[in-house]
Design an enzyme around this catalytic site. Structure first.
Site, PDB file in Angstrom:
ATOM      1  N   ALA A   1       0.599  -1.453   0.027  1.00 37.88           N
ATOM      2  CA  ALA A   1       0.062  -0.266  -0.226  1.00 37.88           C
ATOM      3  C   ALA A   1       0.758   1.258   0.000  1.00 37.88           C
ATOM      4  CB  ALA A   1      -1.482  -0.339   1.150  1.00 37.88           C
TER       5      ALA A   1
ATOM      6  N   GLY B   1       0.896   1.162  -5.650  1.00 32.88           N
ATOM      7  CA  GLY B   1       0.321  -0.174  -4.806  1.00 32.88           C
ATOM      8  C   GLY B   1      -1.021   0.867  -4.802  1.00 32.88           C
TER       9      GLY B   1
ATOM     10  N   GLY C   1       6.276   1.556 -17.266  1.00 40.16           N
ATOM     11  CA  GLY C   1       6.541   2.522 -17.820  1.00 40.16           C
ATOM     12  C   GLY C   1       6.497   4.025 -17.165  1.00 40.16           C
TER      13      GLY C   1
ATOM     14  N   SER D   1       4.764   6.525 -15.403  1.00 41.68           N
ATOM     15  CA  SER D   1       3.255   7.204 -14.763  1.00 41.68           C
ATOM     16  C   SER D   1       3.678   7.523 -13.301  1.00 41.68           C
ATOM     17  CB  SER D   1       2.762   5.395 -14.433  1.00 41.68           C
ATOM     18  OG  SER D   1       3.812   4.673 -14.012  1.00 41.68           O
TER      19      SER D   1
ATOM     20  N   LYS E   1      16.897   3.743 -15.896  1.00 38.56           N
ATOM     21  CA  LYS E   1      15.801   5.276 -16.089  1.00 38.56           C
ATOM     22  C   LYS E   1      16.155   5.594 -15.212  1.00 38.56           C
ATOM     23  CE  LYS E   1      11.858   5.078 -14.538  1.00 38.56           C
ATOM     24  NZ  LYS E   1      11.399   5.351 -13.959  1.00 38.56           N
TER      25      LYS E   1
ATOM     26  N   ASP F   1       9.719   6.585 -19.593  1.00 37.69           N
ATOM     27  CA  ASP F   1       9.836   6.854 -18.174  1.00 37.69           C
ATOM     28  C   ASP F   1      11.194   7.384 -18.460  1.00 37.69           C
ATOM     29  OD1 ASP F   1       9.026   6.469 -15.724  1.00 37.69           O
ATOM     30  OD2 ASP F   1       9.109   4.208 -16.697  1.00 37.69           O
TER      31      ASP F   1
ATOM     32  N   THR G   1      10.442  10.572 -16.512  1.00 32.10           N
ATOM     33  CA  THR G   1      11.568  10.997 -14.982  1.00 32.10           C
ATOM     34  C   THR G   1      12.899  11.759 -15.102  1.00 32.10           C
ATOM     35  OG1 THR G   1      11.589   8.503 -15.164  1.00 32.10           O
ATOM     36  CG2 THR G   1      12.275   9.361 -13.129  1.00 32.10           C
TER      37      THR G   1
END
Ligand SMILES: NC(=O)C1=CN([C@@H]2O[C@H](COP(=O)(O)OP(=O)(O)OC[C@H]3O[C@@H](n4cnc5c(N)ncnc54)[C@H](OP(=O)(O)O)[C@@H]3O)[C@@H](O)[C@H]2O)C=CC1
Ligand SMILES: O=C(CO)COP(=O)(O)O
Length: 321
Positions: A7, A11, A129, A131, A184, A237, A241
């Site tokens: 969590a 997640g 990826g 996000s 990355k 990515d 980043t």
């Protein structure tokens, strides 16, 4: 039911997005944290300010997972193996989708290799990826890569994990997808350091480009397909980043460049992975000068100006990967 183990920010964000399609079980290792989330219907510790949909069940008890529905492993890379060994009975036989990015420091292995070694009966896959958790949780559009060596299982995972705001692409090139996500983060630390030290956007663009060449060099040497590196999990990515303050790896790099301290409780996957990458590259005799310089910067062996001198004074060469 889809289960999300961990969590943390990622997640929780994935659980929120997946809850648009059906019930999700979100497992937290800490019972106090689970109770807090059950009461507040928020995860203020890891992903503040976002409400958890009612169809997310929060628990600190892990029941055996289904072999028909994905189980997402959203824990830090260096903790993945211990999670698998602690919960072998509950996880064995599952469709286990690693959501972590990195290379294990002690072995140089990637997430799916670790799953395969610890739980041979499971189907390993990786979701990776460009996000940010906060973007996914807010319902902003995001595209990710699902990599699974088993094509049929990959197709079924792609269907199961695609949501209204999360578009899932599929590949069988697990090595390429894993290495893109791992490497990355190392480059993002370097780019943060460049910007933090005031070396400018041109220097960052050079680092990203030559860093990408280094990513491709290692990945193809390990059997990855070049086009995977050019896709979401690699190039996509890397761009995200290395250019966004939302990235913890980038912010860690900024603090190195500015000679500031950084909160050690924040997950910075690229730090351990940089060392793992250098160890593995040395064994395989792959030349990775940028990764070496960033690793030396992280360990304090070099300052940013020394790392730059080291890179700029290398013999002149033809531009290629
Ligand atoms: N945040 C993001 O935007 C994205 C993250 N990722 C990847 O997701 C992975 C997880 O990152 P993220 O969620 O952001 O990290 P966080 O720091 O937000 O959360 C990490 C989670 O892992 C749990 N955890 C830590 N150690 C263990 C352990 N030994 N056993 C079980 N659980 C453990 C933590 O529990 P506790 O809270 O109790 O400490 C916490 O729930 C990373 O590999 C990251 O690269 C990928 C894409 C986006
Ligand atoms: O992996 C990520 C974005 O794709 C998250 O980056 P950070 O771990 O640097 O925050």
């Amino acid at each position: 039911m889809i289960t999300v183990l961990g969590a943390g920010a990622f997640g929780t964000a994935l659980a929120i997005s997946l809850a648009h399609k059906g019930p999700v079980r979100l497992w937290a290792r800490n019972a106090g944290h689970a109770t807090e989330m059950q009461k507040t219907r928020r995860n203020e510790r890891r992903l503040p300010g976002v409400d958890l949909p009612e169809n997310i069940t929060i628990t600190a008890d892990l029941e055996p997972v289904s072999d028909q529905h994905p189980t997402l492993l959203a824990v830090p890379m260096q903790r993945l193996r211990s999670v698998l060994t602690d919960y072998t009975d509950a996880l064995s036989g599952g469709m286990l989708v690693a959501c972590c990015k990195g290379m294990e420091l002690s072995t140089g292995m990637g997430p799916t290799q670790i799953i395969g070694a610890e739980l041979p009966g499971a189907t390993p896959a990786i979701l990776t990826g460009p996000s940010f958790a906060a973007d996914i949780a807010r319902g902003l559009p995001t595209a990710l890569t699902l990599a699974c060596a088993d094509e049929t299982a990959g197709e079924s995972l792609q269907q199961a994990l695609n949501t209204p705001n999360l578009r899932i692409y599929r590949t069988t090139d697990v090595t390429g997808a894993e290495l893109g996500g791992a490497l990355k983060n190392v480059m993002a630390i370097g780019c943060g350091a460049v910007i933090g030290a005031g070396l400018g956007d041109s220097a960052r663009a050079a680092l990203m480009t030559r860093g990408f060449a280094e990513m491709a060099r290692m990945a193809t040497a390990l059997g990855a397909r070049p086009e995977t590196l050019s896709g979401l999990s690699g190039f996509g990515d890397l761009v995200l980043t290395c250019t966004s303050d939302q990235s913890r790896n980038y912010r860690f790099g900024l603090s190195l460049g500015r000679n500031e301290t950084f909160d050690s409780s924040v997950t910075v996957e690229g730090a351990a992975t940089a060392r793992a990458v250098c160890n593995r590259a040395a064994k395989m005799e792959i030349d990775m000068p940028i990764s070496r310089a960033i690793t030396a910067l992280i360990s304090g062996e070099l300052q940013v100006d020394q790392a730059m001198d080291m890179l700029l004074s290398r013999p002149l060469k033809e531009e290629r990967c």
